[in-house]
Write an enzyme that holds these catalytic residues in place. Structure first.
Site, PDB file in Angstrom:
ATOM      1  N   GLY A 175       1.220  -1.113   0.172  1.00 47.63           N
ATOM      2  CA  GLY A 175      -0.140   0.179   0.229  1.00 47.63           C
ATOM      3  C   GLY A 175       0.710   1.565   0.267  1.00 47.63           C
ATOM      4  CB  SER A 176       0.414   4.588  -1.529  1.00 49.75           C
ATOM      5  OG  SER A 176      -0.282   3.558  -2.513  1.00 49.75           O
ATOM      6  N   GLY A 177       1.532   5.399   0.854  1.00 54.50           N
ATOM      7  CA  GLY A 177       1.173   6.471   2.423  1.00 54.50           C
ATOM      8  C   GLY A 177       2.415   5.471   3.139  1.00 54.50           C
ATOM      9  CG  HIS A 178       3.973   2.207   3.728  1.00 56.31           C
ATOM     10  ND1 HIS A 178       3.580   2.637   5.100  1.00 56.31           N
ATOM     11  CD2 HIS A 178       2.990   1.633   3.361  1.00 56.31           C
ATOM     12  CE1 HIS A 178       1.988   1.584   5.532  1.00 56.31           C
ATOM     13  NE2 HIS A 178       1.391   1.309   4.349  1.00 56.31           N
ATOM     14  CE  LYS A 206       5.081  -3.140   3.971  1.00 52.32           C
ATOM     15  NZ  LYS A 206       4.908  -3.344   2.435  1.00 52.32           N
ATOM     16  CG  ASP A 210       1.037  -6.317   1.170  1.00 48.68           C
ATOM     17  OD1 ASP A 210       0.089  -5.402   0.369  1.00 48.68           O
ATOM     18  OD2 ASP A 210       1.959  -5.480   1.796  1.00 48.68           O
ATOM     19  CG  HIS A 218      -1.109  -0.401   7.461  1.00 46.28           C
ATOM     20  ND1 HIS A 218      -0.505  -1.865   7.672  1.00 46.28           N
ATOM     21  CD2 HIS A 218      -0.442  -0.188   6.159  1.00 46.28           C
ATOM     22  CE1 HIS A 218       0.115  -2.299   6.352  1.00 46.28           C
ATOM     23  NE2 HIS A 218      -0.495  -1.088   5.242  1.00 46.28           N
TER      24      HIS A 218
END
Length: 333
Positions: free
Chosen positions: A54-57, A105, A110, A219
């Site tokens: 996921g994006s945001g990291h 991860k 994922d 998250h």
């Protein structure tokens, strides 16, 4: 919610557009399907490395695409796993004939989507291996995982495995190096305040002014416990005890110490944490051989930090020191 965005549906693609313009000498961006690849991909005869999530990291994972690290990264929507088809196309785009390693991860979405992608490209004759990172010592299982979560130690796996691929190791060899790093790194994080996912429009969790989440996930998943805010040294003592006692690390070991910011923590505070963590290593007779400090595996604008410790040997140290040229890590070039 105050964010420098235009529309919530456009956040990831517009961010990738800017990333491509800023780092076009290193990477290329595909939007349909969505993935980031090395500008010179595929590199013939070299094992390809693909990661994602996921994006945001950011800068994980796209910021680590380039020579000496990843060949491709597959970003999903914010805090959402990418679907199999972009993973398939990214894998095919970086296959130079020596096979591809997926670094994944340990989050259920994922893992499942990378497994599906591996099956699909395998049917087309591309050999794929996978290493699932699970360095988080905070919890054994969570809402998102079966077993431990993959967190900031993933960066160390990507760098060292990427160096092994760059020097010409075969797929089995690169996989073995990635597994070795994952087996010898431990991490834990602490949150002082949550980040806000754009499509949610509000913080992911609430903490009182005098509370911290000890062992938080990237998250915003719950950690070991919610505790009262303590001075930086006391929190660092808690984190280091959790990490060092887990492997366990012992006197005489040589290690890499990585203090990571979660997105909303000033670098000055990260160095305060690093200072105390280094003192603890000294007290235990553990040699601080290599270091990394910065916000490299973030959780949007979460206030907090994580600590990762990797037990080194000569080979892992040499691979860590090997040249790398990415948007987020660059040395020896």
């Amino acid at each position: 919610m105050k964010k420098l965005i235009n529309g919530v549906p456009d956040v990831v693609d517009e961010s990738l557009d800017g990333f491509a313009r800023a780092h076009g000498d290193i990477i290329t961006v595909s939007h349909d399907p969505r993935f980031v690849a090395r500008a010179d991909a595929p590199v013939q005869g070299k094992v390809g490395l693909v990661s994602g999530g996921g994006s945001g990291h950011e800068p994980l994972h796209a910021g680590f695409v380039g020579r000496g690290m990843l060949d491709a990264a597959v970003p999903g929507e914010v805090f959402t796993s990418p679907t199999p088809m972009p993973i398939v196309e990214a894998t095919k785009a970086v296959d130079g004939g020596a096979g591809v390693l997926h670094i994944v991860k340990n989050y259920t979405g994922d893992v499942l989507n990378f497994e599906t992608a591996a099956d699909l490209v395998g049917a087309e004759g591309i050999t794929v291996r996978a290493v699932v990172t699970n360095d988080d010592v905070a919890v054994q299982d969570s809402l998102y995982t079966a077993g431990r979560r993959g967190v900031a130690g993933t960066v160390l796996v990507e760098k060292i495995a990427g160096a092994a691929a760059e020097r010409g190791d075969d797929l089995d060899g690169v996989t073995a190096i990635a597994e070795k790093v994952n087996a010898n790194v431990r991490s834990i994080g602490v949150a002082l305040a949550a980040g806000t996912v754009p499509h949610a429009g509000e913080p992911g969790f609430d903490l009182a002014d005098d509370e911290v989440e000890f062992g938080v996930g990237i998250h915003g998943e719950p950690g070991r416990e919610r505790i009262k805010l303590e001075p930086a040294d006391a929190l660092t003592d808690r984190m280091m005890a959790a990490v060092l006692d887990d492997l366990p690390f012992s006197s005489g070991d040589s290690v890499l110490l990585f203090v990571n910011g979660m997105g909303g923590t000033p670098l000055s505070e990260l160095y305060i944490v690093f200072r105390r963590a280094a003192q603890i290593l000294d007290d235990r007779g553990i040699t601080l051989s290599r270091s990394l400090v910065g916000s490299l595996v973030t959780s949007l604008e979460m206030q907090g930090a994580s600590i990762s410790v990797l037990k080194l040997d000569d080979e892992l140290t040499d691979l860590w020191d090997a040249p790398v040229n990415t948007a987020a890590l660059r040395w020896g070039v």
